[in-house]
Design a protein around this motif. Structure first.
Motif, PDB file in Angstrom:
ATOM      1  N   ILE A 127       0.845  -1.181   0.000  1.00 28.89           N
ATOM      2  CA  ILE A 127       0.000   0.000   0.000  1.00 28.89           C
ATOM      3  C   ILE A 127       0.888   1.241   0.000  1.00 28.89           C
ATOM      4  CG2 ILE A 127      -0.155   0.060   2.540  1.00 28.89           C
ATOM      5  CD1 ILE A 127      -3.075   1.034   2.149  1.00 28.89           C
ATOM      6  N   SER A 128       0.467   2.271  -0.707  1.00 27.91           N
ATOM      7  CA  SER A 128       1.178   3.552  -0.736  1.00 27.91           C
ATOM      8  C   SER A 128       0.256   4.621  -0.179  1.00 27.91           C
ATOM      9  CB  SER A 128       1.620   3.896  -2.158  1.00 27.91           C
ATOM     10  OG  SER A 128       0.504   3.889  -3.036  1.00 27.91           O
ATOM     11  N   TYR A 129       0.849   5.749   0.228  1.00 24.80           N
ATOM     12  CA  TYR A 129       0.100   6.791   0.918  1.00 24.80           C
ATOM     13  C   TYR A 129       0.303   8.115   0.195  1.00 24.80           C
ATOM     14  CZ  TYR A 129       0.111   3.146   4.416  1.00 24.80           C
ATOM     15  OH  TYR A 129      -0.038   1.931   5.047  1.00 24.80           O
ATOM     16  N   LEU A 130      -0.793   8.673  -0.324  1.00 30.83           N
ATOM     17  CA  LEU A 130      -0.737   9.880  -1.135  1.00 30.83           C
ATOM     18  C   LEU A 130      -1.690  10.926  -0.598  1.00 30.83           C
ATOM     19  CD1 LEU A 130      -0.926   8.204  -4.670  1.00 30.83           C
ATOM     20  CD2 LEU A 130       1.139   8.912  -3.455  1.00 30.83           C
ATOM     21  N   SER A 131      -1.303  12.191  -0.698  1.00 32.31           N
ATOM     22  CA  SER A 131      -2.216  13.277  -0.368  1.00 32.31           C
ATOM     23  C   SER A 131      -3.188  13.467  -1.529  1.00 32.31           C
ATOM     24  CB  SER A 131      -1.435  14.558  -0.100  1.00 32.31           C
ATOM     25  OG  SER A 131      -0.700  14.928  -1.254  1.00 32.31           O
ATOM     26  N   ALA A 132      -4.150  14.342  -1.341  1.00 35.66           N
ATOM     27  CA  ALA A 132      -5.170  14.553  -2.363  1.00 35.66           C
ATOM     28  C   ALA A 132      -4.578  15.040  -3.683  1.00 35.66           C
ATOM     29  CB  ALA A 132      -6.214  15.547  -1.863  1.00 35.66           C
ATOM     30  N   ASP A 133      -3.426  15.715  -3.624  1.00 35.36           N
ATOM     31  CA  ASP A 133      -2.803  16.197  -4.856  1.00 35.36           C
ATOM     32  C   ASP A 133      -1.789  15.211  -5.431  1.00 35.36           C
ATOM     33  OD1 ASP A 133      -0.876  16.458  -2.930  1.00 35.36           O
ATOM     34  OD2 ASP A 133      -0.412  18.557  -3.330  1.00 35.36           O
ATOM     35  N   GLY A 134      -1.783  13.977  -4.913  1.00 37.00           N
ATOM     36  CA  GLY A 134      -0.939  12.933  -5.487  1.00 37.00           C
ATOM     37  C   GLY A 134       0.493  12.936  -5.023  1.00 37.00           C
ATOM     38  N   VAL A 135       0.813  13.655  -3.942  1.00 37.87           N
ATOM     39  CA  VAL A 135       2.174  13.686  -3.415  1.00 37.87           C
ATOM     40  C   VAL A 135       2.277  12.712  -2.246  1.00 37.87           C
ATOM     41  CG1 VAL A 135       3.897  15.099  -2.225  1.00 37.87           C
ATOM     42  CG2 VAL A 135       2.612  16.043  -4.142  1.00 37.87           C
ATOM     43  N   GLY A 136       3.326  11.894  -2.238  1.00 36.87           N
ATOM     44  CA  GLY A 136       3.521  10.957  -1.139  1.00 36.87           C
ATOM     45  C   GLY A 136       4.949  10.463  -1.070  1.00 36.87           C
ATOM     46  N   CYS A 137       5.407  10.169   0.130  1.00 35.01           N
ATOM     47  CA  CYS A 137       6.771   9.671   0.338  1.00 35.01           C
ATOM     48  C   CYS A 137       6.814   8.299   0.987  1.00 35.01           C
ATOM     49  CB  CYS A 137       7.560  10.632   1.228  1.00 35.01           C
ATOM     50  SG  CYS A 137       7.988  12.201   0.457  1.00 35.01           S
ATOM     51  N   TYR A 138       5.665   7.760   1.404  1.00 36.55           N
ATOM     52  CA  TYR A 138       5.665   6.541   2.212  1.00 36.55           C
ATOM     53  C   TYR A 138       4.887   5.410   1.535  1.00 36.55           C
ATOM     54  CZ  TYR A 138       7.313   9.483   6.067  1.00 36.55           C
ATOM     55  OH  TYR A 138       8.027  10.339   6.853  1.00 36.55           O
ATOM     56  N   ALA A 139       5.414   4.191   1.693  1.00 42.14           N
ATOM     57  CA  ALA A 139       4.721   2.989   1.218  1.00 42.14           C
ATOM     58  C   ALA A 139       5.077   1.836   2.132  1.00 42.14           C
ATOM     59  CB  ALA A 139       5.108   2.672  -0.226  1.00 42.14           C
ATOM     60  N   ASP A 140       4.224   0.806   2.138  1.00 41.30           N
ATOM     61  CA  ASP A 140       4.461  -0.403   2.928  1.00 41.30           C
ATOM     62  C   ASP A 140       4.290  -1.634   2.061  1.00 41.30           C
ATOM     63  OD1 ASP A 140       4.846   0.534   5.760  1.00 41.30           O
ATOM     64  OD2 ASP A 140       2.867   1.393   5.402  1.00 41.30           O
ATOM     65  N   LEU A 141       5.083  -2.667   2.350  1.00 44.73           N
ATOM     66  CA  LEU A 141       4.932  -3.978   1.737  1.00 44.73           C
ATOM     67  C   LEU A 141       4.799  -5.022   2.834  1.00 44.73           C
ATOM     68  CD1 LEU A 141       7.478  -4.064  -1.231  1.00 44.73           C
ATOM     69  CD2 LEU A 141       5.020  -4.420  -1.385  1.00 44.73           C
ATOM     70  N   PHE A 142       4.102  -6.133   2.517  1.00 50.29           N
ATOM     71  CA  PHE A 142       3.810  -7.154   3.513  1.00 50.29           C
ATOM     72  C   PHE A 142       4.481  -8.468   3.106  1.00 50.29           C
ATOM     73  CE2 PHE A 142      -0.004  -4.355   3.080  1.00 50.29           C
ATOM     74  CZ  PHE A 142       0.360  -3.498   4.110  1.00 50.29           C
ATOM     75  N   TYR A 143       5.481  -8.859   3.899  1.00 50.03           N
ATOM     76  CA  TYR A 143       6.339  -9.980   3.502  1.00 50.03           C
ATOM     77  C   TYR A 143       5.614 -11.321   3.561  1.00 50.03           C
ATOM     78  CZ  TYR A 143      10.667 -12.566   2.840  1.00 50.03           C
ATOM     79  OH  TYR A 143      11.648 -13.381   2.349  1.00 50.03           O
ATOM     80  N   GLN A 144       4.644 -11.460   4.439  1.00 54.33           N
ATOM     81  CA  GLN A 144       3.901 -12.719   4.488  1.00 54.33           C
ATOM     82  C   GLN A 144       3.237 -13.006   3.149  1.00 54.33           C
ATOM     83  OE1 GLN A 144       1.268 -13.397   7.891  1.00 54.33           O
ATOM     84  NE2 GLN A 144      -0.258 -14.271   6.525  1.00 54.33           N
ATOM     85  N   ARG A 145       2.679 -11.975   2.530  1.00 52.37           N
ATOM     86  CA  ARG A 145       2.021 -12.154   1.226  1.00 52.37           C
ATOM     87  C   ARG A 145       3.051 -12.457   0.141  1.00 52.37           C
ATOM     88  NH1 ARG A 145      -1.178 -14.666  -1.411  1.00 52.37           N
ATOM     89  NH2 ARG A 145      -2.364 -13.667  -3.056  1.00 52.37           N
ATOM     90  N   VAL A 146       4.228 -11.869   0.254  1.00 50.87           N
ATOM     91  CA  VAL A 146       5.313 -12.192  -0.681  1.00 50.87           C
ATOM     92  C   VAL A 146       5.635 -13.674  -0.605  1.00 50.87           C
ATOM     93  CG1 VAL A 146       7.765 -11.848  -1.184  1.00 50.87           C
ATOM     94  CG2 VAL A 146       6.305  -9.878  -0.674  1.00 50.87           C
ATOM     95  N   MET A 147       5.762 -14.204   0.615  1.00 50.27           N
ATOM     96  CA  MET A 147       6.127 -15.614   0.788  1.00 50.27           C
ATOM     97  C   MET A 147       5.000 -16.544   0.332  1.00 50.27           C
ATOM     98  SD  MET A 147       9.188 -15.588   1.602  1.00 50.27           S
ATOM     99  CE  MET A 147       9.309 -17.371   1.848  1.00 50.27           C
ATOM    100  N   GLU A 148       3.761 -16.159   0.560  1.00 46.44           N
ATOM    101  CA  GLU A 148       2.640 -16.976   0.086  1.00 46.44           C
ATOM    102  C   GLU A 148       2.640 -17.053  -1.438  1.00 46.44           C
ATOM    103  OE1 GLU A 148      -0.431 -15.911   3.777  1.00 46.44           O
ATOM    104  OE2 GLU A 148      -0.675 -14.975   1.800  1.00 46.44           O
ATOM    105  N   THR A 149       2.921 -15.924  -2.087  1.00 49.69           N
ATOM    106  CA  THR A 149       2.998 -15.915  -3.546  1.00 49.69           C
ATOM    107  C   THR A 149       4.191 -16.732  -4.029  1.00 49.69           C
ATOM    108  OG1 THR A 149       2.015 -13.692  -3.542  1.00 49.69           O
ATOM    109  CG2 THR A 149       3.078 -14.409  -5.569  1.00 49.69           C
ATOM    110  N   HIS A 150       5.300 -16.639  -3.333  1.00 47.61           N
ATOM    111  CA  HIS A 150       6.481 -17.446  -3.657  1.00 47.61           C
ATOM    112  C   HIS A 150       6.158 -18.938  -3.580  1.00 47.61           C
ATOM    113  CE1 HIS A 150      10.338 -19.442  -3.221  1.00 47.61           C
ATOM    114  NE2 HIS A 150      10.061 -19.720  -1.956  1.00 47.61           N
ATOM    115  N   GLU A 151       5.471 -19.353  -2.525  1.00 45.87           N
ATOM    116  CA  GLU A 151       5.169 -20.776  -2.336  1.00 45.87           C
ATOM    117  C   GLU A 151       4.189 -21.296  -3.382  1.00 45.87           C
ATOM    118  OE1 GLU A 151       3.792 -20.846   1.658  1.00 45.87           O
ATOM    119  OE2 GLU A 151       5.788 -20.450   2.519  1.00 45.87           O
TER     120      GLU A 151
END
Length: 253
Positions: free
Chosen positions: A141-165
């Motif tokens: 997920i990424s985080y943006l203000s109403a004008d489309g500006v953002g500096c922060y995002a998150d990734l979830f490693y459990q979902r990465v590993m589930e997709t890997h498996e």
């Protein structure tokens, strides 16, 4: 909220975004480093300083999931290769973790540089073990203000590993492309999902196969837009501390 595209539900969903009002941003609390927390977007005012270091973006990585250093390095190499195809160089800042995290998973990085959040040149990405409140198929997920500006995002490693498996594709490959996707949201702004390529909202087996072959990339138009933003130079921003939660946020795919 724009309805999600109807792809196979067993494959990862990427790049949900949150928009935040100025009022919410002014009342947010402390950044807790030991747990997964919501991020907030940057508030930007353009600097008068010219861009002097080419089309480069610095990405601070916060490895809260405790991913082994070799896996994280492999993911960074994958993401660097994706961005290089768009004519963009990535500088990685692997930021120190809290003392409670095993030393074997810690990375070296200057704390002051790691804290920098200046759109679009200095961006922040946190890798958490899992999402606390998104659906089970969300990988990032990424985080943006109403004008489309953002500096922060998150990734979830459990979902990465589930997709890997389920796909038998390298976890570093999946993670690296997930990183590129979320950073792509930050550089491209709102409504940046696409019908194909790395910015597709839900990856299917063919997309993961393309990732393993090195052909899941940004489109020429997306690449041009990211280069344009980076070419304008760093924006001066005021970034409050990262909050524990984000009340009143509006989510959409």
């Amino acid at each position: 909220m724009r309805p999600a595209l109807r792809y196979l539900p067993s494959w990862p969903i990427l790049g949900a975004t949150i928009e935040v009002s100025d009022v919410i941003m002014k009342t947010l609390g402390r950044w807790l480093s030991l747990v997964f927390v919501f991020a907030l977007p940057c508030r930007a005012v353009r600097s008068q300083e010219p861009a002097g270091d080419g089309l480069r973006v610095a990405i601070s990585i916060h490895n809260d999931a405790g991913i082994p250093a070799a896996t994280l390095r492999g993911a960074e190499l994958e993401a660097s290769r994706v961005f290089s195809q768009s004519g963009i160089e990535v500088r990685w800042l692997n930021c120190p973790l809290p003392p409670a995290v095993p030393e074997s998973t810690q990375n070296s990085g200057n704390p002051d540089q790691c804290a920098a959040a200046n759109f679009p040149r200095n961006l922040q990405l946190r890798i958490a073990k899992r999402s606390l409140n998104l659906n089970e198929f969300a990988m990032g997920i990424s985080y943006l203000s109403a004008d489309g500006v953002g500096c922060y995002a998150d990734l979830f490693y459990q979902r990465v590993m589930e997709t890997h498996e389920s796909s038998h594709i390298s976890s570093a490959t999946i993670l690296g492309h997930g990183i590129a996707h979320e950073i792509g949201h930050l550089l491209l702004g709102t409504n940046s999902h696409a019908a194909s390529g790395i910015m597709r909202a839900r990856w299917q087996p063919a997309d993961l196969a393309s990732a393993s072959k090195g052909t899941l990339l940004f489109s020429p138009l997306q690449s041009q837009e990211m280069r344009h933003k980076l070419g304008l130079g760093t924006l001066m921003v005021s970034v409050p501390p990262r909050p524990r939660h984000l009340l009143g946020a509006r989510m959409g795919l």
